[in-house]
Design an enzyme around this catalytic site. Structure first.
Site, PDB file in Angstrom:
ATOM      1  N   ARG A 175      13.726 -31.359  38.241  1.00 48.50           N
ATOM      2  CA  ARG A 175      13.060 -30.140  38.719  1.00 48.50           C
ATOM      3  C   ARG A 175      13.216 -29.923  40.222  1.00 48.50           C
ATOM      4  NH1 ARG A 175       9.024 -28.792  34.903  1.00 48.50           N
ATOM      5  NH2 ARG A 175       8.611 -26.944  36.144  1.00 48.50           N
ATOM      6  N   HIS A 185      21.594 -34.993  38.583  1.00 50.00           N
ATOM      7  CA  HIS A 185      20.336 -34.785  39.299  1.00 50.00           C
ATOM      8  C   HIS A 185      19.957 -35.966  40.189  1.00 50.00           C
ATOM      9  CE1 HIS A 185      19.990 -31.400  36.574  1.00 50.00           C
ATOM     10  NE2 HIS A 185      19.998 -32.220  35.544  1.00 50.00           N
ATOM     11  N   PRO A 244       3.249 -37.066  37.309  1.00 50.33           N
ATOM     12  CA  PRO A 244       2.676 -38.415  37.259  1.00 50.33           C
ATOM     13  C   PRO A 244       1.344 -38.476  38.003  1.00 50.33           C
ATOM     14  CG  PRO A 244       5.008 -38.501  37.799  1.00 50.33           C
ATOM     15  CD  PRO A 244       4.617 -37.055  37.853  1.00 50.33           C
ATOM     16  N   GLU A 245       0.360 -39.113  37.390  1.00 54.57           N
ATOM     17  CA  GLU A 245      -0.949 -39.251  37.997  1.00 54.57           C
ATOM     18  C   GLU A 245      -1.118 -40.685  38.490  1.00 54.57           C
ATOM     19  OE1 GLU A 245      -3.807 -37.627  35.215  1.00 54.57           O
ATOM     20  OE2 GLU A 245      -2.561 -35.872  34.856  1.00 54.57           O
TER      21      GLU A 245
END
Length: 286
Positions: free
Chosen positions: A112, A93, A2-3
């Site tokens: 991740r 997760h 994400p930016e």
């Protein structure tokens, strides 16, 4: 990853969902997510009884401003927050749970497992890693052309890697660098020192416009990004060049190609973004 627009969207969503809630207890199910303090039990205990006053953003980091502390959270590749009823079953997760006094839970999930959380006494977070060396905020009023020029002009570095360096300007990841350079008509391999004042002005305007437009539609969902309510962003439908290799440029019709600049996949229009400086008619569209 994400930016800036995606993190800004998550920030706004979380403020609507959890600002004002008080933490009853915290459960850390994956200790390596917590980078500070080293003692996971201390992290859980310190947050008990803390009220979330607001969520702010610094670059690609979220700042949870609590009664006495600030929790700095980096989503990395696929970290995401969601608000649940405390009785809802845990999804796979799910690594950190913040139980509120009203029975709801903020849950942090990360497939991740690259995300991080740091806890600081309020006010100390900006003077220590990971926030202490971050550069200019491109959507802040302090991001004037003069501030941008002073930070960028004269550098003997290719402009794309320079824009990706978070110590100069924060939050502009690969997608938005490609889009901004295209709008400004600047080749990603041009040295920053070769850019004229007019080119720097176009680039400054392009950065602000690109990021602002993306924030308006909730960011870009290129892979798995969703906001705190599970909603995707829509800016990927407005991309001019990123991800459009072998397609025709929307401005001139030339074929867009993809190469590697500074170790990152890079999309370029050979006509709109010539490597050698010359007069370019293409301007930012109204």
């Amino acid at each position: 990853m994400p930016e800036l627009p995606e993190v800004e969207t998550v920030k706004r969503t979380l403020n609507n969902l959890i600002a004002g809630k008080t933490i009853e207890r915290v459960q850390v199910r994956l200790p390596r997510i917590i980078q500070k303090p080293d003692d996971i039990q201390q992290f859980e205990v310190l947050l008990q009884g803390q009220t979330i006053e607001s969520i702010e953003r610094r670059g690609k980091f979220l700042r949870f401003l609590l009664t006495d502390y600030c929790m700095v959270s980096h989503l990395r590749m696929e970290g995401r927050y969601g608000l649940y009823d405390g009785e809802d079953p845990l999804e796979p997760h799910t690594h950190v749970l913040f139980r509120f006094t009203d029975g709801t839970e903020l849950r942090y999930k990360d497939v991740r497992q690259f995300g991080t959380m740091h806890l600081f006494p309020r006010g100390e977070e900006l003077t220590q890693a990971p926030l202490h060396k971050l550069g200019l905020e491109p959507l802040d009023e302090s991001f004037t052309f003069e501030a941008f020029r002073d930070r960028i002009a004269g550098k003997k570095t290719k402009i794309k890697p320079l824009l990706l360096n978070q110590e100069y300007i924060v939050g502009i990841g690969n997608i938005y660098v490609d889009e901004s350079l295209f709008l400004a008509g600047i080749h990603p391999e041009r040295e920053a020192s070769s850019l004229s004042r007019k080119e720097l002005q176009r680039l400054h305007e392009a950065i602000v416009r690109t990021l602002s437009d993306s924030v308006e539609v909730g960011g870009s969902s290129i892979k798995s990004y969703v906001n705190g309510q599970g909603e995707i962003g829509l800016f990927q439908h407005q991309l001019n060049i990123y991800g459009r290799q072998s397609q025709s440029c929307k401005a001139c019709g030339s074929e867009i190609y993809k190469t590697v600049v500074g170790g990152r996949g890079t999309h370029i229009c050979p006509t709109c973004q010539p490597l050698k400086r010359k007069r370019i008619r293409k301007k930012l569209a109204d």
